[in-house]
Write a protein that holds these residues in place. Structure first.
Motif, short mmCIF file in Angstrom:
data_model
loop_
_atom_site.label_atom_id
_atom_site.label_comp_id
_atom_site.label_asym_id
_atom_site.label_seq_id
_atom_site.Cartn_x
_atom_site.Cartn_y
_atom_site.Cartn_z
N GLY A 42 0.78 -1.22 0.00
CA GLY A 42 0.00 0.00 0.00
C GLY A 42 0.81 1.28 0.00
N LYS A 43 2.13 1.15 -0.11
CA LYS A 43 2.98 2.35 -0.09
C LYS A 43 3.81 2.42 -1.36
CE LYS A 43 3.36 2.70 4.93
NZ LYS A 43 4.29 2.85 6.09
N GLY A 44 4.38 3.58 -1.59
CA GLY A 44 5.24 3.77 -2.75
C GLY A 44 6.63 3.22 -2.51
N ARG A 45 7.40 3.15 -3.57
CA ARG A 45 8.76 2.64 -3.47
C ARG A 45 9.64 3.74 -2.89
NH1 ARG A 45 10.77 -1.08 -8.31
NH2 ARG A 45 8.75 -1.95 -7.71
N GLU A 46 10.39 3.42 -1.83
CA GLU A 46 11.20 4.44 -1.17
C GLU A 46 12.67 4.06 -1.16
OE1 GLU A 46 10.11 5.00 2.93
OE2 GLU A 46 10.77 2.99 3.53
N PHE A 47 13.49 5.10 -1.19
CA PHE A 47 14.93 4.95 -1.17
C PHE A 47 15.39 4.42 0.19
CE2 PHE A 47 19.29 5.88 -1.84
CZ PHE A 47 19.77 6.54 -0.72
N VAL A 48 16.35 3.52 0.16
CA VAL A 48 16.94 3.00 1.39
C VAL A 48 18.43 3.36 1.46
CG1 VAL A 48 17.48 0.92 2.72
CG2 VAL A 48 15.30 1.09 1.48
N THR A 100 22.45 4.19 -14.51
CA THR A 100 23.43 4.24 -15.60
C THR A 100 23.46 5.60 -16.29
OG1 THR A 100 21.82 3.37 -17.18
CG2 THR A 100 23.21 1.77 -16.03
N ARG A 101 22.60 6.49 -15.85
CA ARG A 101 22.64 7.86 -16.38
C ARG A 101 23.29 8.75 -15.34
NH1 ARG A 101 17.16 9.25 -16.33
NH2 ARG A 101 16.67 7.24 -15.38
N TYR A 102 24.04 9.73 -15.83
CA TYR A 102 24.68 10.67 -14.91
C TYR A 102 23.65 11.56 -14.25
CZ TYR A 102 27.98 14.10 -13.12
OH TYR A 102 28.70 14.91 -12.30
N SER A 103 22.59 11.91 -14.97
CA SER A 103 21.57 12.81 -14.43
C SER A 103 20.66 12.07 -13.46
CB SER A 103 20.74 13.40 -15.57
OG SER A 103 20.09 12.37 -16.28
N GLY A 104 19.97 12.86 -12.66
CA GLY A 104 19.03 12.30 -11.71
C GLY A 104 19.64 12.17 -10.33
N THR A 105 18.80 12.33 -9.33
CA THR A 105 19.29 12.27 -7.96
C THR A 105 19.37 10.82 -7.49
OG1 THR A 105 17.04 12.56 -7.12
CG2 THR A 105 18.37 14.54 -7.39
N ILE A 106 20.35 10.53 -6.64
CA ILE A 106 20.64 9.15 -6.28
C ILE A 106 19.58 8.54 -5.38
CG2 ILE A 106 23.13 9.35 -6.59
CD1 ILE A 106 23.36 9.75 -3.56
N ASP A 107 18.68 9.36 -4.83
CA ASP A 107 17.64 8.81 -3.96
C ASP A 107 16.27 8.73 -4.65
OD1 ASP A 107 16.92 11.77 -1.91
OD2 ASP A 107 17.15 11.49 -4.07
N SER A 108 16.24 8.98 -5.94
CA SER A 108 14.98 8.92 -6.67
C SER A 108 14.89 7.65 -7.49
CB SER A 108 14.86 10.12 -7.61
OG SER A 108 13.75 9.95 -8.48
N PRO A 109 13.80 6.89 -7.34
CA PRO A 109 13.64 5.69 -8.17
C PRO A 109 13.68 6.01 -9.66
CG PRO A 109 12.00 5.71 -6.41
CD PRO A 109 12.68 7.05 -6.39
N ASN A 110 13.25 7.20 -10.04
CA ASN A 110 13.21 7.56 -11.46
C ASN A 110 14.60 7.68 -12.08
OD1 ASN A 110 10.41 7.66 -11.42
ND2 ASN A 110 10.37 9.83 -10.87
N ALA A 111 15.62 7.81 -11.25
CA ALA A 111 16.99 7.95 -11.76
C ALA A 111 17.64 6.62 -12.08
CB ALA A 111 17.85 8.70 -10.75
#
Length: 125
Positions: A42-48, A100-111
């Motif tokens: 029931g929750k979203g995917r979160e950074f660990v 594998t992309r340089y862009s995007g923040t390291i705590d975001s699943p989208n990166a």
């Protein structure tokens, strides 16, 4: 492409420990970071946690700092997440992912571009 396979999940009592592993194959040299994420029902995917494969620099979600440790064995193409002092709130499916992309923040699943199938971690109270 990068293929990722998690292992090592299971059932543990509160206060116990588990180590989950992420074995990588394919174009592993193209990855900057391997991250660990989790998703509870029931929750979203979160950074660990995440680790930079070149420098070994790590970063953690605040609530796991001091309890979880992420490490790598480059010779084995494997990243580990050692989890100590586990709490029922840590119960989730744990996923590793490759950035594998340089862009995007390291705590975001989208990166992150490539994901494993996940491994269940259940902490009983």
């Amino acid at each position: 492409q990068v293929q990722l396979v998690e292992s090592g999940g299971g059932l543990v009592q509160a206060g116990g420990s588990l180590r989950v592993s992420c074995a990588a194959s394919g174009r592993t040299f193209s990855a900057y970071n391997i991250g660990w994420f989790r998703q509870a029902p029931g929750k979203g995917r979160e950074f660990v946690a995440t680790i930079a494969l070149g420098s070994g620099i790590t970063d953690y979600k605040d609530s796991v700092k001091g309890r979880f440790t992420v490490s790598r064995d480059n010779a084995k193409n494997t990243v580990y997440l050692q989890m100590n002092s586990l709490e029922p709130e840590d119960t989730a499916v744990y996923y590793c992912a490759a950035k594998t992309r340089y862009s995007g923040t390291i705590d975001s699943p989208n990166a992150y571009d490539y994901w494993g199938q996940g491994t269940q971690v259940t902490v009983s109270s």
